[in-house]
Design a protein around this motif. Structure first.
Motif, mmCIF file in Angstrom:
data_model
loop_
_atom_site.group_PDB
_atom_site.id
_atom_site.type_symbol
_atom_site.label_atom_id
_atom_site.label_comp_id
_atom_site.label_asym_id
_atom_site.label_seq_id
_atom_site.Cartn_x
_atom_site.Cartn_y
_atom_site.Cartn_z
ATOM 1 N N SER A 124 0.827 -1.207 0.000
ATOM 2 C CA SER A 124 0.000 0.000 0.000
ATOM 3 C C SER A 124 0.860 1.255 0.000
ATOM 4 N N LEU A 125 0.425 2.260 -0.738
ATOM 5 C CA LEU A 125 1.096 3.554 -0.781
ATOM 6 C C LEU A 125 0.216 4.603 -0.120
ATOM 7 N N PRO A 126 0.670 5.237 0.976
ATOM 8 C CA PRO A 126 -0.105 6.321 1.589
ATOM 9 C C PRO A 126 0.064 7.587 0.757
ATOM 10 N N CYS A 127 -1.036 8.189 0.348
ATOM 11 C CA CYS A 127 -0.971 9.295 -0.605
ATOM 12 C C CYS A 127 -1.407 10.645 -0.039
ATOM 13 N N ALA A 128 -1.949 10.680 1.166
ATOM 14 C CA ALA A 128 -2.540 11.909 1.699
ATOM 15 C C ALA A 128 -1.530 13.032 1.894
ATOM 16 N N THR A 129 -0.249 12.694 2.071
ATOM 17 C CA THR A 129 0.763 13.727 2.302
ATOM 18 C C THR A 129 1.641 13.972 1.079
ATOM 19 N N LEU A 130 1.338 13.330 -0.047
ATOM 20 C CA LEU A 130 2.180 13.456 -1.228
ATOM 21 C C LEU A 130 1.725 14.593 -2.135
ATOM 22 N N PRO A 131 2.606 15.550 -2.438
ATOM 23 C CA PRO A 131 2.267 16.563 -3.443
ATOM 24 C C PRO A 131 2.173 15.908 -4.820
ATOM 25 N N PRO A 132 1.571 16.584 -5.800
ATOM 26 C CA PRO A 132 1.308 15.959 -7.109
ATOM 27 C C PRO A 132 2.516 15.296 -7.766
ATOM 28 N N ASP A 133 3.643 15.979 -7.830
ATOM 29 C CA ASP A 133 4.812 15.403 -8.498
ATOM 30 C C ASP A 133 5.300 14.143 -7.777
ATOM 31 N N ALA A 134 5.311 14.187 -6.451
ATOM 32 C CA ALA A 134 5.754 13.025 -5.682
ATOM 33 C C ALA A 134 4.793 11.862 -5.863
ATOM 34 N N LEU A 135 3.502 12.145 -5.934
ATOM 35 C CA LEU A 135 2.508 11.098 -6.144
ATOM 36 C C LEU A 135 2.753 10.401 -7.486
ATOM 37 N N ARG A 136 2.983 11.185 -8.535
ATOM 38 C CA ARG A 136 3.267 10.591 -9.847
ATOM 39 C C ARG A 136 4.519 9.726 -9.804
ATOM 40 N N GLU A 137 5.572 10.233 -9.161
ATOM 41 C CA GLU A 137 6.832 9.492 -9.097
ATOM 42 C C GLU A 137 6.677 8.165 -8.359
ATOM 43 N N GLU A 138 5.957 8.195 -7.251
ATOM 44 C CA GLU A 138 5.784 6.970 -6.466
ATOM 45 C C GLU A 138 4.933 5.949 -7.222
ATOM 46 N N LEU A 139 3.889 6.415 -7.882
ATOM 47 C CA LEU A 139 3.045 5.499 -8.650
ATOM 48 C C LEU A 139 3.816 4.918 -9.835
ATOM 49 N N ALA A 140 4.635 5.738 -10.479
ATOM 50 C CA ALA A 140 5.442 5.244 -11.594
ATOM 51 C C ALA A 140 6.439 4.192 -11.112
ATOM 52 N N ALA A 141 7.017 4.404 -9.929
ATOM 53 C CA ALA A 141 7.974 3.439 -9.376
ATOM 54 C C ALA A 141 7.306 2.100 -9.116
ATOM 55 N N ILE A 142 6.102 2.126 -8.565
ATOM 56 C CA ILE A 142 5.386 0.875 -8.290
ATOM 57 C C ILE A 142 5.051 0.160 -9.596
ATOM 58 N N ARG A 143 4.553 0.894 -10.565
ATOM 59 C CA ARG A 143 4.204 0.291 -11.854
ATOM 60 C C ARG A 143 5.425 -0.327 -12.533
ATOM 61 N N ALA A 144 6.585 0.305 -12.355
ATOM 62 C CA ALA A 144 7.792 -0.174 -13.016
ATOM 63 C C ALA A 144 8.399 -1.392 -12.337
ATOM 64 N N ARG A 145 8.141 -1.553 -11.032
ATOM 65 C CA ARG A 145 8.883 -2.557 -10.266
ATOM 66 C C ARG A 145 8.043 -3.726 -9.765
ATOM 67 N N THR A 146 6.761 -3.713 -9.997
ATOM 68 C CA THR A 146 5.955 -4.870 -9.582
ATOM 69 C C THR A 146 4.802 -5.072 -10.551
ATOM 70 N N ARG A 147 4.466 -6.327 -10.758
ATOM 71 C CA ARG A 147 3.329 -6.669 -11.607
ATOM 72 C C ARG A 147 2.100 -7.027 -10.776
ATOM 73 N N GLY A 148 2.297 -7.128 -9.474
ATOM 74 C CA GLY A 148 1.199 -7.531 -8.607
ATOM 75 C C GLY A 148 0.215 -6.409 -8.337
ATOM 76 N N ALA A 149 -0.907 -6.784 -7.735
ATOM 77 C CA ALA A 149 -1.892 -5.786 -7.318
ATOM 78 C C ALA A 149 -1.285 -4.911 -6.236
ATOM 79 N N PHE A 150 -1.652 -3.646 -6.207
ATOM 80 C CA PHE A 150 -1.206 -2.739 -5.157
ATOM 81 C C PHE A 150 -2.334 -1.798 -4.796
ATOM 82 N N ASN A 151 -2.190 -1.169 -3.648
ATOM 83 C CA ASN A 151 -3.231 -0.317 -3.083
ATOM 84 C C ASN A 151 -2.714 1.106 -2.916
ATOM 85 N N VAL A 152 -3.531 2.081 -3.284
ATOM 86 C CA VAL A 152 -3.221 3.478 -2.970
ATOM 87 C C VAL A 152 -4.263 3.975 -1.984
ATOM 88 N N ASN A 153 -3.810 4.702 -0.980
ATOM 89 C CA ASN A 153 -4.695 5.088 0.119
ATOM 90 C C ASN A 153 -4.807 6.600 0.236
#
Length: 346
Positions: free
Chosen positions: A38-67
């Protein structure tokens, strides 16, 4: 109903989203081990949110959760803020700090159209919410890309409300859980129950799958929750010492000390009830001091004190979030911890 039915994972383990002590690395490690990271998103500014989501998409094929959080931001109250700073003034003087000082820190933003647009581009398989659910139009957008929707309930009434509003699964958050309480229908903390009292009541009250959260730190706790009808468990505190977590040195030291056995609900650090290790501020002001401004405004006046204390190795003014059972905290890889939590399950 199994966890695979809910969110297509091998193991019935959900890593709790923990803002401030983790980023994508922890989520990826849990996903790769077969759990739901799970990725906690409530404290992430827009650019950081994009970067973190891109990192997850690039490094795992499994299901993931954004909160995301679903609170309504309060109107600033100058009188309440002044009263809060007056309560903190002796600590400022002791530290030699300007009582009117401010310090930047992560803000807590609710899920809105802007964050939805960013997340929609990545189409996460699971989206979870804390403090209820977002507006119907935003919820419809999330459903539109096929995401499973989860949210926390701290009472049977909240669970029934969430089911009526169409969630795919409910997180039964027991009183033992670390971090912010997910309550949203009532602020009355006397309504809150422990995990193994709350879980079977919610399982009986709803037809959607239920995920148990709070006080679960090892394989025996996982097995007990599943025996009581949970489809999966959500674990947070046990991951705080993992190398993939970004837990600070002061926080890590507290988790490794006897202090970790004494936690309490407090409003001091954010303005909303959350469970953390009892420290000096909680002892001296009382953990539920009414002077603290409404969530999430209380943290601003504390930020300079926290920075000063942590620079000197002290957690006196830090939110040392932790659940009542820190016994599972170990400095081992998150993947190994995830597998150990599921050990012995068929």
């Amino acid at each position: 109903m199994t966890c695979a039915t809910v969110f297509d994972t091998e193991l019935p383990i959900v890593q709790a989203p923990m803002a401030g002590v983790q980023g994508s690395a922890l989520a990826i490690a849990v996903c790769e081990a077969g759990g739901l990271g799970s990725l906690p998103c409530a404290t992430l500014p827009p650019d950081a949110l994009r970067e973190e989501l891109a990192a997850i998409r690039a490094r795992t094929r499994g299901a993931f959760n954004v909160n995301f959080f679903c609170h309504v931001p309060p109107e600033p109250d100058a009188r309440r803020e002044a009263a809060w700073r007056e309560r903190l003034a002796p600590y400022y003087r002791e530290a030699g700090l300007d009582a009117d000082a401010t310090a930047g820190g992560p803000s807590r933003q609710p899920f809105d159209a802007a964050s939805c647009e960013i997340v929609e581009a990545f189409r996460p398989p699971v989206v979870s919410f804390h403090f209820g659910l977002p507006a119907p139009d935003l919820l419809a957008r999330v459903r539109g890309w096929g995401a499973k929707i989860l949210s926390s309930a701290t009472t049977v009434e909240e669970a029934r409300w969430l089911e009526a509003h169409g969630v795919d699964a409910i997180i039964a958050q027991g009183l033992e859980a670390g971090g912010h309480r997910g309550h949203f229908l009532s602020d009355d903390l006397s309504l809150q129950a422990g995990t193994f009292a709350l879980l079977p009541q919610i399982v009986r009250a709803v037809r959607v799958p239920v995920i148990a959260a709070g006080g679960i730190a090892d394989a025996r706790g996982v097995a007990a929750a599943l025996a009581l009808g949970a489809a999966a468990v959500q674990v947070g505190t046990a991951y705080l010492l993992c190398p993939e977590a970004t837990t600070g040195a002061v926080h890590r030291a507290a988790l490794c000390s006897d202090a970790a056995r004494h936690t309490a609900l407090t409003r001091l650090f954010s303005g909303r009830a959350a469970r953390g290790i009892v420290n000096r501020l909680m002892r001296e002001l009382g953990p539920l001091d009414a002077a603290a401004p409404a969530f999430p405004l209380a943290s601003a006046a504390l930020a300079p004190l926290r920075m000063h204390a942590e620079a000197h190795g002290s957690g006196d003014f830090s939110p040392l979030w932790a659940g009542q059972n820190a016994s599972g905290c170990r400095a081992i890889a998150a993947a190994e911890l995830t597998r150990q939590l599921a050990q012995g399950l068929a």
